[in-house]
Scaffold this motif. Structure first.
Motif, PDB file in Angstrom:
ATOM      1  N   ARG A 275       0.772  -1.251   0.119  1.00 10.45           N
ATOM      2  CA  ARG A 275       0.056  -0.061   0.011  1.00 10.45           C
ATOM      3  C   ARG A 275       0.773   1.159   0.150  1.00 10.45           C
ATOM      4  NH1 ARG A 275      -3.042   2.082   3.586  1.00 10.45           N
ATOM      5  NH2 ARG A 275      -2.207   1.013   5.459  1.00 10.45           N
ATOM      6  N   MET A 276       1.946   1.166   0.764  1.00  7.38           N
ATOM      7  CA  MET A 276       2.788   2.394   0.924  1.00  7.38           C
ATOM      8  C   MET A 276       3.565   2.822  -0.385  1.00  7.38           C
ATOM      9  SD  MET A 276       2.212   3.677   4.224  1.00  7.38           S
ATOM     10  CE  MET A 276       0.944   2.686   3.927  1.00  7.38           C
ATOM     11  N   ASP A 277       3.951   1.523  -1.142  1.00 13.24           N
ATOM     12  CA  ASP A 277       4.668   1.757  -2.377  1.00 13.24           C
ATOM     13  C   ASP A 277       3.674   2.363  -3.472  1.00 13.24           C
ATOM     14  OD1 ASP A 277       6.858   0.636  -1.446  1.00 13.24           O
ATOM     15  OD2 ASP A 277       6.257  -1.495  -2.174  1.00 13.24           O
ATOM     16  N   LYS A 278       2.391   2.022  -3.337  1.00  6.63           N
ATOM     17  CA  LYS A 278       1.135   2.488  -4.267  1.00  6.63           C
ATOM     18  C   LYS A 278       1.091   4.030  -3.984  1.00  6.63           C
ATOM     19  CE  LYS A 278      -1.281  -1.639  -5.354  1.00  6.63           C
ATOM     20  NZ  LYS A 278      -2.269  -2.340  -5.187  1.00  6.63           N
ATOM     21  N   GLY A 279       1.488   4.683  -2.667  1.00  8.13           N
ATOM     22  CA  GLY A 279       1.185   6.012  -2.259  1.00  8.13           C
ATOM     23  C   GLY A 279       0.350   6.196  -1.335  1.00  8.13           C
ATOM     24  N   ALA A 280      -0.048   5.331  -0.503  1.00 11.37           N
ATOM     25  CA  ALA A 280      -1.005   5.467   0.760  1.00 11.37           C
ATOM     26  C   ALA A 280      -0.319   6.255   1.481  1.00 11.37           C
ATOM     27  CB  ALA A 280      -1.307   3.850   1.163  1.00 11.37           C
TER      28      ALA A 280
ATOM     29  N   GLY B  14      13.372  23.930   4.856  1.00  9.76           N
ATOM     30  CA  GLY B  14      14.257  23.902   3.872  1.00  9.76           C
ATOM     31  C   GLY B  14      13.981  22.603   3.021  1.00  9.76           C
ATOM     32  N   PHE B  15      12.715  22.186   3.348  1.00 11.29           N
ATOM     33  CA  PHE B  15      12.157  20.830   2.486  1.00 11.29           C
ATOM     34  C   PHE B  15      11.186  21.408   1.405  1.00 11.29           C
ATOM     35  CE2 PHE B  15      13.585  18.992   6.538  1.00 11.29           C
ATOM     36  CZ  PHE B  15      14.340  18.354   6.190  1.00 11.29           C
ATOM     37  N   LEU B  16      11.041  20.510   0.255  1.00  9.82           N
ATOM     38  CA  LEU B  16      10.314  20.952  -0.739  1.00  9.82           C
ATOM     39  C   LEU B  16       8.965  19.836  -0.687  1.00  9.82           C
ATOM     40  CD1 LEU B  16       9.047  22.134  -3.316  1.00  9.82           C
ATOM     41  CD2 LEU B  16      10.887  20.619  -4.513  1.00  9.82           C
ATOM     42  N   ILE B  17       7.858  20.259  -0.506  1.00  7.51           N
ATOM     43  CA  ILE B  17       6.902  19.023  -0.318  1.00  7.51           C
ATOM     44  C   ILE B  17       6.282  19.237  -2.120  1.00  7.51           C
ATOM     45  CG2 ILE B  17       4.396  18.554   0.568  1.00  7.51           C
ATOM     46  CD1 ILE B  17       6.651  18.012   2.674  1.00  7.51           C
TER      47      ILE B  17
ATOM     48  N   THR C 267       0.514  14.141  -6.751  1.00  9.48           N
ATOM     49  CA  THR C 267      -0.180  12.928  -6.662  1.00  9.48           C
ATOM     50  C   THR C 267       0.124  12.633  -5.218  1.00  9.48           C
ATOM     51  OG1 THR C 267       1.842  11.832  -7.310  1.00  9.48           O
ATOM     52  CG2 THR C 267       0.460  12.433  -9.030  1.00  9.48           C
ATOM     53  N   GLY C 268      -0.842  11.525  -4.746  1.00 16.23           N
ATOM     54  CA  GLY C 268      -0.738  10.989  -3.459  1.00 16.23           C
ATOM     55  C   GLY C 268       0.760  10.503  -3.270  1.00 16.23           C
ATOM     56  N   LYS C 269       1.178   9.955  -4.232  1.00 13.59           N
ATOM     57  CA  LYS C 269       2.543   9.094  -4.219  1.00 13.59           C
ATOM     58  C   LYS C 269       3.743  10.220  -4.099  1.00 13.59           C
ATOM     59  CE  LYS C 269       5.600   6.014  -4.783  1.00 13.59           C
ATOM     60  NZ  LYS C 269       6.154   4.954  -3.401  1.00 13.59           N
ATOM     61  N   GLU C 270       3.487  11.376  -4.773  1.00 11.46           N
ATOM     62  CA  GLU C 270       4.399  12.445  -4.719  1.00 11.46           C
ATOM     63  C   GLU C 270       4.644  12.909  -2.900  1.00 11.46           C
ATOM     64  OE1 GLU C 270       3.906  15.728  -7.080  1.00 11.46           O
ATOM     65  OE2 GLU C 270       5.223  14.753  -8.729  1.00 11.46           O
ATOM     66  N   LEU C 271       3.247  13.046  -2.521  1.00 11.21           N
ATOM     67  CA  LEU C 271       3.267  13.679  -1.194  1.00 11.21           C
ATOM     68  C   LEU C 271       3.628  12.775  -0.152  1.00 11.21           C
ATOM     69  CD1 LEU C 271       1.955  15.578   0.832  1.00 11.21           C
ATOM     70  CD2 LEU C 271      -0.335  14.472   0.674  1.00 11.21           C
ATOM     71  N   ALA C 272       3.428  11.455  -0.458  1.00 13.93           N
ATOM     72  CA  ALA C 272       3.798  10.545   0.621  1.00 13.93           C
ATOM     73  C   ALA C 272       5.407  10.523   0.571  1.00 13.93           C
ATOM     74  CB  ALA C 272       3.355   8.958   0.116  1.00 13.93           C
ATOM     75  N   ASP C 273       5.893  10.536  -0.744  1.00 12.09           N
ATOM     76  CA  ASP C 273       7.607  10.386  -0.714  1.00 12.09           C
ATOM     77  C   ASP C 273       7.941  11.613  -0.169  1.00 12.09           C
ATOM     78  OD1 ASP C 273       7.382   7.956  -1.998  1.00 12.09           O
ATOM     79  OD2 ASP C 273       7.587   8.713  -3.847  1.00 12.09           O
ATOM     80  N   SER C 274       7.370  12.819  -0.352  1.00 12.90           N
ATOM     81  CA  SER C 274       7.997  14.007   0.185  1.00 12.90           C
ATOM     82  C   SER C 274       7.671  13.903   1.676  1.00 12.90           C
ATOM     83  CB  SER C 274       7.004  15.009  -0.359  1.00 12.90           C
ATOM     84  OG  SER C 274       7.201  15.449  -1.702  1.00 12.90           O
ATOM     85  N   LEU C 275       6.947  13.536   2.205  1.00 15.39           N
ATOM     86  CA  LEU C 275       6.738  13.428   3.724  1.00 15.39           C
ATOM     87  C   LEU C 275       7.805  12.459   4.367  1.00 15.39           C
ATOM     88  CD1 LEU C 275       2.759  13.483   4.132  1.00 15.39           C
ATOM     89  CD2 LEU C 275       4.482  15.291   4.783  1.00 15.39           C
TER      90      LEU C 275
ATOM     91  N   LEU D 252      -5.981   6.084   1.024  1.00 17.46           N
ATOM     92  CA  LEU D 252      -5.743   4.780   1.253  1.00 17.46           C
ATOM     93  C   LEU D 252      -4.842   4.282  -0.202  1.00 17.46           C
ATOM     94  CD1 LEU D 252      -8.510   3.320   2.747  1.00 17.46           C
ATOM     95  CD2 LEU D 252      -6.645   3.797   3.822  1.00 17.46           C
ATOM     96  N   ALA D 253      -5.058   5.137  -1.258  1.00 17.83           N
ATOM     97  CA  ALA D 253      -4.511   4.818  -2.691  1.00 17.83           C
ATOM     98  C   ALA D 253      -5.129   3.497  -3.134  1.00 17.83           C
ATOM     99  CB  ALA D 253      -2.907   4.886  -2.501  1.00 17.83           C
TER     100      ALA D 253
END
Length: 965
Positions: A621-626, A707-710, A714-722, A767-768
């Motif tokens: 699920r996390m890999d899909k962007g949850a 200094g962080f870029l969010i 997409t949900g996946k981009e947001l999850a990775d940024s966080l 939940l992606a």
């Protein structure tokens, strides 16, 4: 018997294409319809007979026993009064009920609720099919005049039918109808005339006064009034919406600033949300109203205030309003303006009953200002004869109207809730403010319950899969009695695993359209407060027969998957079952068994297999962007007798928490796919829309300060940024970012699949997953009951019925469920707030926290230990604002000390009891120490309020409290 005479009622209707249709209704009129009176010697006395033969309610206007006959306006406008137990032996004509249902479904439900109580003796007289009371509409006669004539006819009928034994009193506030009734020799009074003779001031206070009853020039004085613009007529609004000049939306007042609001727009490609600022632009709209708005020219767009207005400002509310009206209140320094509008009309009022207190007024005053508990509601002007008695009480008030020349809406008193500050009173306020249905279950509902002792029959065994020998266990929070779900995992001969989720089979006991089902549908959800639970279903089901208790045989609805050891699904099956849980464990107990290598029994091995599969499902699920979002959850330890809080602590989440969560999510997704496959037009699903990219602006800006870029396209981009936004020197930073991300989200809602043409709109963003529903908690959510019925019908485990496959009915139910779910969340948070205040009431302590927001006149402070977010107002001891606000860098500078977003701080916590309406948590800054602003740390032997320098006070805002399930 049925009379051989029939009535033909014809009328003409013009179609959209200009054709004229003649429509004829054929009525068969009866002579055997009962009058409902025990005094009647003609009608058969049976269970429908309600009206007493001998009664007297003490009314001096009609000193003998009498029956009351009410018209439509009395029910629509004065239902608060009719709900008083004083009103008994009341005849409610069918024609009145039909008209009330057409004009206000909410009031119809309320009067129906009164009618359902046998002790109240409200009798519904079926006048429209009675030969003696049916009246045909005359040529040129308006429907309203025909209905008034029908009601007078009913009064005449009862007088003749009962042979003048018992007077019939017609209650009507329609002057013309009352005069005609008197001319015809009938007893007719206005409701005010009738209740005045009881010498009960609270009855007169509960009367709805018409707008002309308020003489503003006389009552308010000759001071200059704020004159609101006139509302545009609805006919013009409709044309304006079609042409695009006006937009329609829901009015949502600001919690922090009563001079601002947002309108969430419907059916507009350009605007999802519009901003409203200023008393005139708000134009008498009240929170939750449906409004028509006109978008302002871009040069007129406003900037949201960076100010937070607190109760001290409320005390000077008139001054703030007048300054704002003359342009003396300056908005925030940011040049960024928001698309803005003004309210031009109210399409639908969504006023409700409000809790609060009366503002102290001059002795002998006739009218008083009511201060609502909810900050988003304006003060309400009411007439009261019992202000002195209500001085220290919580009261409930209803808005009646809002004249153009009145700064405040006009309303009337409903009832007293209890003594101000009393815990039970405050609980009543929480329930009332959030519209929580908490009445006792009616007898009709209890009659639907199975009789004890309940046993499993041979027929049950024949229609269900017997899983009683399986090693099935449940894992829940401590003290949980409404156990919805249980799990198992066993190894198959081919080396694969069989994993199962077993859900309480509530629909076996709750049959469609019974009184039990309709009550559960209306309640929508179980409400969990800190010290109590308000069940959706009676406790015999929720805490016993449906609860999957350890060691007891129970009916279940099972989802079973065959899975490979790497969590790939080979096959899925759905069926009704009989189970016998081997153990009902807490999360802590399950975690201990799983982790203890010395325990290798069947339960321990099953838990380890479940954990292995859940870990892989979670990673996928996390890999899909949850998204993994955060909120502070706290748990109170309560005194067993008083239920007062003894301690408060953060809830600890273990691996077994997300073990259960992963399998519940998988079951919900699997069932969603199945019911949509079976019933593509009427599946009950749950969606979580992707937020507009602009929603993430506060999050992006907050992360940028470190200094962080969010990225949030997409949900996946947001999850990775966080995941990447981690400060090793600040371990709580990532948690706070995820809390901010939570606030950027849209609300998840139930919907009927038949009203969404594109499956892209089914997506659950958080939940992606492309499709989702709720299946796993039917004891506490009615949505799950609907889903169980759909799935059972689809696999031929139960019969279908018309409403189940009616997408319009289903969508109406979903709308109510969304509302009830939202209100239950609000009530839960308010209950936590109440107990937090009780916990801190007699203590003062220093606590570490973080700056969670920077405003023009305040700092938002997060206290993780207590799950609190509080507001530290930047004022000196004289109450003057201090600090230099830098919106771009999100900082406040006080006496050369600059405080940044996310900075650690230490604050002093206590309770401010000066405001009797809203006792609140107050904080004082301890660290960093700022000369002339901060206070000294608490010394152990100094624990009274007098020992603390009273400089800065604050209201409290509770963070989201998740369900423990």
């Amino acid at each position: 018997m049925i009379d051989d005479t029939r009535r033909l009622n014809s009328f003409l209707r013009k179609t959209r294409r200009g054709h004229v249709l003649k429509i004829t209704h054929e009525l068969y009129l009866r002579t055997d319809i009962p009058c409902g009176s025990n005094a009647c010697q003609q009608c058969t006395i049976d269970e429908s007979t309600l009206l007493d033969k001998h009664m007297n309610n003490g009314n001096s206007l009609v000193s003998t026993g009498h029956y009351l006959l009410v018209d439509t306006n009395v029910v629509l406008q004065q239902v608060d009064l009719l709900e008083d137990p004083l009103f008994t032996n009341v005849i409610v004509p069918q024609i009145v009920l039909d008209e009330v249902r057409h004009k206000s479904l909410a009031i119809y439900k309320r009067i129906r609720s009164v009618i359902s109580i046998p002790e109240r003796k409200f009798f519904v007289f079926i006048n429209e099919f009675n030969k003696n009371t049916f009246v045909l509409r005359k040529p040129g006669e308006s429907p309203n005049d025909r209905n008034d004539r029908a009601i007078r006819k009913i009064s005449q009928f009862y007088n003749e039918h009962l042979k003048q034994q018992i007077p019939i009193v017609l209650l009507t506030d329609d002057i013309a109808n009352r005069d005609l009734a008197r001319q015809e020799g009938l007893l007719a009074f206005s409701l005010k005339e009738y209740v005045t003779t009881f010498n009960r001031p609270e009855l007169l206070d509960r009367l709805v006064l018409k707008e002309e009853s308020f003489d503003l020039e006389k009552d308010i004085g000759k001071r200059k009034e704020i004159i609101f613009p006139e509302h545009v007529p609805l006919s013009e609004v409709q044309r304006g919406i079609k042409s695009g000049r006006y937009l329609q939306g829901t009015f949502q007042a600001s919690r922090e600033n009563y001079l601002e609001a947002n309108v969430f727009v419907q059916d507009s490609e350009k605007y999802n949300q519009l901003f409203v600022q200023g008393y005139r632009n708000l134009n008498r709209a009240v929170h939750d109203d449906i409004v028509a708005v006109e978008v302002l020219q871009e040069q007129e767009w406003a900037t949201p205030f960076s100010l937070v207005i607190d109760d001290k400002d409320d005390d000077q509310g008139d001054l703030v309003i007048e300054q704002e009206e003359t342009g003396l209140v300056v908005p925030g320094v940011s040049s960024k303006k928001t698309a803005s509008c003004r309210i031009v009309a109210i399409i639908k009022r969504n006023w409700r009953q409000y809790c609060g207190i009366l503002q102290e007024s001059l002795p002998g005053a006739k009218f008083h200002l009511f201060l609502p508990h909810e900050r988003r509601i304006p003060k309400i002007r009411i007439e009261s004869r019992q202000a002195e008695e209500l001085k220290n009480s919580r009261v409930m008030v209803q808005i009646d109207h809002w004249p153009r020349l009145s700064r405040y809406p006009q309303g009337h008193f409903i009832k007293t809730l209890g003594k101000l500050g009393d815990k039970e009173t405050e609980n009543e306020v929480i329930l009332a403010e959030n519209d929580i249905l908490h009445h006792e279950f009616p007898e009709a509902v209890l009659d639907c319950l199975p009789k004890l002792p309940w046993t499993i029959t041979a027929e049950d065994l024949a229609t269900r899969v017997d899983l009683r020998e399986f090693c099935i266990v449940s894992i829940d929070p401590p003290g949980c009695t409404d156990i919805d779900d249980a799990l198992h995992c066993r190894t198959l001969e081919n080396g694969n695993y069989e994993c199962g989720v077993h859900i309480a089979d509530v629909t076996h006991f709750v049959r469609p359209n019974t009184a039990l089902d309709l009550e559960a549908r209306e309640r929508g959800t179980t409400v969990y407060l800190t010290d109590r639970r308000i069940d959706m279903l009676p406790v015999l089901l929720s805490g016993n027969l449906c609860s999957l208790r350890g060691g007891e045989e129970r009916f279940a609805f099972s989802v079973r998957w065959e899975m490979t050891p790497d969590a790939k699904i080979v096959h899925t099956q759905f069926h009704k079952s009989i189970i016998k849980s081997k153990s009902a464990m807490t999360y802590e107990q399950a975690q201990t068994i799983k982790d203890d290598s010395g325990i290798n029994d069947e339960i321990a091995q099953s838990l380890r297999r479940l954990h292995s599969i859940a870990a892989q499902l979670r990673k996928r699920r996390m890999d899909k962007g949850a998204l993994v979002l955060e909120s502070s959850e706290v748990r109170f330890q309560l005194d067993t007798e008083t239920h007062d809080p003894l301690s408060v602590m953060n809830k600890e989440l273990r691996e077994t928490n997300w073990l259960v969560e992963e399998f519940m999510l998988l079951a919900n997704i699997s069932v969603a796919e199945k019911i949509y496959e079976l019933f593509p037009d009427c599946a009950c699903l749950r969606k979580h829309p992707a937020p507009p990219i602009s929603n993430f602006d506060p999050l992006v800006k907050a992360a940028d300060t470190k200094g962080f870029l969010i990225k949030a396209n997409t949900g996946k981009e947001l999850a990775d940024s966080l995941d990447q936004a981690i400060l090793s020197a600040h371990p709580y930073f990532n948690t706070m970012l995820r809390m901010l991300a939570t606030r950027c989200m849209m609300q998840a809602v139930y919907f009927c699949s038949g009203f969404e043409s594109d499956m892209k709109n089914f997506e659950h963003y958080g939940l992606a997953t492309p499709i989702y529903t709720h299946f796993t908690s039917p004891i506490r959510r009615y949505s799950d009951v609907l889903v169980h019925r759909l799935l059972a019908a689809g696999i031929n485990a139960d019969a279908t019925f018309p409403d189940l496959l009616n997408k319009r009915v289903l969508q109406q139910i979903c709308n109510n469920l969304n509302y009830r779910h939202r209100m239950a969340q609000y009530a839960a948070r308010a209950s936590v707030d109440l107990h937090t205040h009780l916990f801190f009431k007699n203590m003062h302590t220093d606590e570490d926290g973080y700056v969670f927001g920077v405003r023009k006149n305040a700092l938002q402070i997060l206290l993780p230990r207590y799950g609190l977010e509080t507001t530290l107002f930047l004022r000196d001891k004289e109450g003057k604002s201090v600090g230099e606000f830098n919106e771009e860098e999100a900082t406040q500078t006080i006496n050369n000390m600059t405080i940044h977003m996310f900075d650690p701080v230490t604050v002093q916590i206590s309770v401010d009891t000066n405001n009797v309406q809203r006792q609140r948590i107050q904080i004082h800054l301890v660290k960093p120490f700022i000369d002339g602003f901060s206070v000294s740390p608490i010394i152990k032997n100094k624990t009274t309020l007098e020992d603390i320098d009273d400089t800065i006070t604050t209201p409290v805002k509770r963070l989201k409290v998740k369900s423990s399930k």
